[in-house]
Design an enzyme around this catalytic site. Structure first.
Site, PDB file in Angstrom:
ATOM      1  N   ASP A  78      -3.440  -8.245   4.352  1.00 31.50           N
ATOM      2  CA  ASP A  78      -3.388  -7.718   5.981  1.00 31.50           C
ATOM      3  C   ASP A  78      -2.568  -8.905   6.778  1.00 31.50           C
ATOM      4  O   ASP A  78      -2.754  -9.900   6.253  1.00 31.50           O
ATOM      5  CB  ASP A  78      -4.758  -7.736   6.410  1.00 31.50           C
ATOM      6  CG  ASP A  78      -4.997  -6.949   7.873  1.00 31.50           C
ATOM      7  OD1 ASP A  78      -3.966  -6.296   8.284  1.00 31.50           O
ATOM      8  OD2 ASP A  78      -5.916  -6.982   8.320  1.00 31.50           O
ATOM      9  N   SER A  95      -2.929   2.448   2.850  1.00 37.96           N
ATOM     10  CA  SER A  95      -4.273   3.247   2.858  1.00 37.96           C
ATOM     11  C   SER A  95      -3.948   4.581   3.495  1.00 37.96           C
ATOM     12  O   SER A  95      -2.974   4.791   3.693  1.00 37.96           O
ATOM     13  CB  SER A  95      -5.326   2.651   3.935  1.00 37.96           C
ATOM     14  OG  SER A  95      -5.021   2.965   4.995  1.00 37.96           O
ATOM     15  N   THR A  96      -5.008   5.649   2.959  1.00 36.60           N
ATOM     16  CA  THR A  96      -4.630   6.855   3.558  1.00 36.60           C
ATOM     17  C   THR A  96      -4.533   6.885   5.181  1.00 36.60           C
ATOM     18  O   THR A  96      -3.510   7.788   5.734  1.00 36.60           O
ATOM     19  CB  THR A  96      -5.957   7.696   3.208  1.00 36.60           C
ATOM     20  OG1 THR A  96      -7.064   7.025   3.398  1.00 36.60           O
ATOM     21  CG2 THR A  96      -5.843   7.916   1.437  1.00 36.60           C
ATOM     22  N   ASN A 122      -3.073   4.580   6.591  1.00 35.45           N
ATOM     23  CA  ASN A 122      -1.844   4.328   7.290  1.00 35.45           C
ATOM     24  C   ASN A 122      -0.682   5.143   7.270  1.00 35.45           C
ATOM     25  O   ASN A 122       0.378   4.920   7.806  1.00 35.45           O
ATOM     26  CB  ASN A 122      -1.289   3.079   6.035  1.00 35.45           C
ATOM     27  CG  ASN A 122      -1.993   1.834   5.870  1.00 35.45           C
ATOM     28  OD1 ASN A 122      -2.110   0.846   4.907  1.00 35.45           O
ATOM     29  ND2 ASN A 122      -2.530   1.468   7.127  1.00 35.45           N
ATOM     30  N   ARG A 146       0.597   6.102  10.786  1.00 33.93           N
ATOM     31  CA  ARG A 146       1.702   5.151  11.665  1.00 33.93           C
ATOM     32  C   ARG A 146       2.815   5.719  11.719  1.00 33.93           C
ATOM     33  O   ARG A 146       3.063   6.860  11.311  1.00 33.93           O
ATOM     34  CB  ARG A 146       1.750   3.987  10.662  1.00 33.93           C
ATOM     35  CG  ARG A 146       0.676   2.861  10.705  1.00 33.93           C
ATOM     36  CD  ARG A 146       0.941   1.477  10.020  1.00 33.93           C
ATOM     37  NE  ARG A 146      -0.534   0.931   9.879  1.00 33.93           N
ATOM     38  CZ  ARG A 146      -0.367  -0.303   9.472  1.00 33.93           C
ATOM     39  NH1 ARG A 146       0.690  -1.000   8.713  1.00 33.93           N
ATOM     40  NH2 ARG A 146      -1.591  -1.023   9.427  1.00 33.93           N
ATOM     41  N   ARG A 176      -9.765 -10.998   1.932  1.00 28.65           N
ATOM     42  CA  ARG A 176      -9.159 -10.301   3.250  1.00 28.65           C
ATOM     43  C   ARG A 176      -8.358 -11.523   3.911  1.00 28.65           C
ATOM     44  O   ARG A 176      -8.959 -12.292   4.184  1.00 28.65           O
ATOM     45  CB  ARG A 176      -9.868  -9.356   3.833  1.00 28.65           C
ATOM     46  CG  ARG A 176      -9.073  -8.702   4.979  1.00 28.65           C
ATOM     47  CD  ARG A 176      -9.844  -7.573   5.776  1.00 28.65           C
ATOM     48  NE  ARG A 176      -8.836  -6.670   6.481  1.00 28.65           N
ATOM     49  CZ  ARG A 176      -9.005  -5.877   6.958  1.00 28.65           C
ATOM     50  NH1 ARG A 176     -10.053  -4.821   6.516  1.00 28.65           N
ATOM     51  NH2 ARG A 176      -8.216  -5.019   7.706  1.00 28.65           N
ATOM     52  N   GLU A 228     -18.484 -10.897  -3.980  1.00 32.71           N
ATOM     53  CA  GLU A 228     -18.550 -11.675  -3.021  1.00 32.71           C
ATOM     54  C   GLU A 228     -17.387 -11.654  -2.180  1.00 32.71           C
ATOM     55  O   GLU A 228     -16.390 -11.245  -2.541  1.00 32.71           O
ATOM     56  CB  GLU A 228     -18.562 -13.190  -3.587  1.00 32.71           C
ATOM     57  CG  GLU A 228     -19.681 -13.259  -4.638  1.00 32.71           C
ATOM     58  CD  GLU A 228     -21.009 -13.699  -4.004  1.00 32.71           C
ATOM     59  OE1 GLU A 228     -21.077 -14.018  -2.867  1.00 32.71           O
ATOM     60  OE2 GLU A 228     -22.006 -13.418  -4.496  1.00 32.71           O
TER      61      GLU A 228
END
Length: 307
Positions: free
Chosen positions: A81, A127-128, A130, A133, A256, A275
């Site tokens: 990201d 991702s689906t 996305n 956009r 992330r 984790e």
């Protein structure tokens, strides 16, 4: 860190060291920026940059020495990201350029995982959601993915390190050229067994669970099971066998980038005991030291798996 320290004390000691190091390096980074903005002679700026790189190299060596004393995660998942925010900082507007820089970071991640002998890596690249956009941005992302997957299939590193490449997600939603590149990479690396690189593209966690349940029911129907039998046979273990990459262990660590603190649907089923590590660093700027800090945080945690 000292093995006698508790996980909490170890995390605190690590963060204290990070802060001390960053404070010492900050004046050097500031001087580098001033040299650039004031257009001073390049020699001094180059020397300062080299010094900063040398300090980080020493720091990385120290972290590596500490990390190799403890078990490594078997499987790391990363939510990539921050590409657009990084692009704005750099004054980039062309979607192809924006995502090309992020795609190039994959080489670093693979190198770091190979060095630490981490056998499984899953990267969420598209991702689906996305797909909602703009057409230009979607095209830019998919073009970068297609080019990178094709490059990985021919990269000597992939074959030397025996990296098996696979993709998970709703590939039926992707352009044919992207799917062709993915299938070619999967075929070229199908026999490798030292590391598995899973590329989550056209992926959504809810979609994966729905597809797994659908696949389970279809299998039961082919075997002639009655509705009551199908209902009785629905178990977590049965559903898990129908996930996109059922052969992979659940991720031990999920990272992330970019400062967002959420999973957004990434590996919803598999992450029940993972984790999590969230960093403010934008994905294209993600450094080895950031990666090592994430693993250090993972190693300092007391994993009880609900017990």
């Amino acid at each position: 860190m000292n093995p006698a320290l508790s996980p909490a004390r170890e995390r605190a000691a690590g963060l204290a060291f990070d802060q001390q190091f960053d404070e010492q390096a900050a004046p050097i980074r500031l001087e580098t920026w001033q040299n650039a903005t004031e257009r001073k002679p390049p020699a001094k700026g180059t020397a300062t940059s080299l010094l900063l790189r040398f300090l980080y190299w020493l720091y990385e060596r120290r972290l590596l020495d500490l990390l190799k004393r403890k078990p490594m995660p078997r499987h790391i998942g990363i939510i990539l990201d921050g590409n657009r925010r990084d692009a704005r900082k750099r004054g980039l507007s062309d979607p192809c350029e924006i995502y090309q820089r992020g795609a190039e970071k994959l080489d670093d991640i693979l190198d770091w995982c190979a060095d630490l002998r981490i056998p499984a890596l899953t990267l969420w690249v598209f991702s689906t959601e996305n797909l909602k956009r703009t057409q230009a941005e979607v095209s830019g992302i998919l073009s970068a993915i297609e080019a990178k997957v094709a490059a990985l299939a021919h990269d000597p590193f992939t074959h030397q390190k025996r990296v098996r490449i696979q993709a998970i997600g709703r590939l039926d939603l992707l352009p044919e050229s992207v799917v062709t590149a993915i299938r070619a990479a999967e075929t070229a690396t199908a026999q490798y067994d030292l590391m598995t690189l899973t590329i989550a593209v056209g992926y959504g966690g809810r979609e994966e669970i729905a597809d797994a349940v659908r696949s389970f029911i279809k299998t039961q129907a082919r075997e002639g099971a009655s509705l009551s039998d199908v209902i009785e046979r629905i178990t977590p273990e049965a559903i898990a066998c129908h996930l996109y990459a059922a052969d992979l262990p659940d991720p031990d660590l999920i990272i992330r980038t970019s400062g967002e603190i959420r999973l957004s649907g990434f590996l919803l089923w598999q992450s029940v005991h993972s984790e999590f590590y969230f960093t403010d660093v934008l994905w294209p700027a993600f450094r080895k030291v950031d990666f090592l800090r994430a693993i250090r945080a993972y190693q300092a945690r007391n994993r009880r798996f609900g017990r």
